[in-house]
Design an enzyme around this catalytic site. Structure first.
Site, PDB file in Angstrom:
ATOM      1  N   GLU A   1       8.026  -5.093   8.474  1.00  0.00           N
ATOM      2  CA  GLU A   1       9.084  -4.279   7.864  1.00  0.00           C
ATOM      3  C   GLU A   1       9.861  -3.495   8.910  1.00  0.00           C
ATOM      4  O   GLU A   1      11.091  -3.378   8.823  1.00  0.00           O
ATOM      5  CB  GLU A   1       8.473  -3.350   6.798  1.00  0.00           C
TER       6      GLU A   1
ATOM      7  N   ASN B   1      10.441   4.808  -8.699  1.00  0.00           N
ATOM      8  CA  ASN B   1       9.334   5.570  -8.121  1.00  0.00           C
ATOM      9  C   ASN B   1       9.615   6.143  -6.731  1.00  0.00           C
ATOM     10  O   ASN B   1       8.723   6.425  -5.951  1.00  0.00           O
ATOM     11  CB  ASN B   1       8.030   4.767  -8.170  1.00  0.00           C
TER      12      ASN B   1
ATOM     13  N   HIS C   1       9.104   3.949  -0.868  1.00  0.00           N
ATOM     14  CA  HIS C   1       8.321   2.777  -0.449  1.00  0.00           C
ATOM     15  C   HIS C   1       7.511   3.126   0.788  1.00  0.00           C
ATOM     16  O   HIS C   1       7.987   3.859   1.653  1.00  0.00           O
ATOM     17  CB  HIS C   1       9.250   1.608  -0.088  1.00  0.00           C
TER      18      HIS C   1
ATOM     19  N   TYR D   1      11.332  -7.585   0.032  1.00  0.00           N
ATOM     20  CA  TYR D   1      10.358  -7.746  -1.053  1.00  0.00           C
ATOM     21  C   TYR D   1       9.994  -9.215  -1.287  1.00  0.00           C
ATOM     22  O   TYR D   1       9.572  -9.569  -2.395  1.00  0.00           O
ATOM     23  CB  TYR D   1      10.898  -7.124  -2.337  1.00  0.00           C
TER      24      TYR D   1
ATOM     25  N   LYS E   1      13.951   5.511  -1.611  1.00  0.00           N
ATOM     26  CA  LYS E   1      14.750   4.588  -2.406  1.00  0.00           C
ATOM     27  C   LYS E   1      16.006   5.289  -2.945  1.00  0.00           C
ATOM     28  O   LYS E   1      16.116   6.518  -2.874  1.00  0.00           O
ATOM     29  CB  LYS E   1      13.874   4.018  -3.536  1.00  0.00           C
TER      30      LYS E   1
END
Ligand code: UDP
Ligand code: MG
Length: 159
Positions: A137, A123, A126, A60, A20
């Site tokens: 994905e 965080n 992914h 998402y 990310k």
């Protein structure tokens, strides 16, 4: 022997892993790639890409009703991400273990989030949560397709 190898190959999976924007900004790209690489998984796709909110919303889509959805989309579009496809036996579930629990406060030390993250909304990484979501994905992030190659280390990793 042939059937034995065929069975091993049949268990091969691919997963979508994304570093990310915070992971890229914090110079964790090499560290994160190194963990998957050293484990024995095979890199099949890799690109640095900045996505727009339409794209992030599609990635998402399952979380669109969550209160954190808008903040999550803003986070993902805030800078370039590293999109990857990794291949290996059980790579979807094992990839999630390498990444650690969603909330870094609960991720075990030794996991990526346990070692490098503090807040749930920052965080670092992914990873697909199932073989089926990985397939979706990978199709979304790599419409151009991924690399076709087999590591020469394969027989040193798989028995
Ligand atoms: N997230 C958040 N707040 C929450 C839960 C999730 O900001 O309370 C973010 C976090 O970045 C997480 C992402 O939304 O990684 C996707 O959530 P999911 O439950 O799918 O967690 P993951 O599969 O990434 O562990
Ligand atoms: Mg998820």
């Amino acid at each position: 022997e042939f059937l034995y190898h065929f069975a091993a190959l049949a268990k091969m999976e691919q997963t979508f892993i994304m570093i990310k924007p915070d992971g890229v900004q914090r110079n964790l790209v090499g560290e994160i790639i190194g963990r998957f690489e050293k484990k024995g998984f095979t890199l099949k796709g890799l690109k640095l890409i900045t996505v727009d909110s339409d794209f992030a919303e599609r990635h998402y889509a399952d979380l669109s009703a969550k209160p954190f959805f808008n903040g999550l989309v803003e986070y993902i579009v805030s800078g370039p991400v590293v999109a990857m496809v990794w291949e290996g036996k059980n790579v979807v579930a094992t990839g999630r273990k390498i990444i650690g629990a969603t909330n870094p406060a609960e991720s075990a030390p030794g996991t990526i989030r346990g070692d490098y993250a503090v807040d749930i909304g920052r965080n670092v990484i992914h990873g697909s949560d199932a073989v089926e979501s990985a397939r979706k994905e990978i199709a979304l992030w790599f419409p151009e397709g991924i690399a076709e190659w087999r590591s020469s280390a394969h027989h040193w990793i798989y028995e």
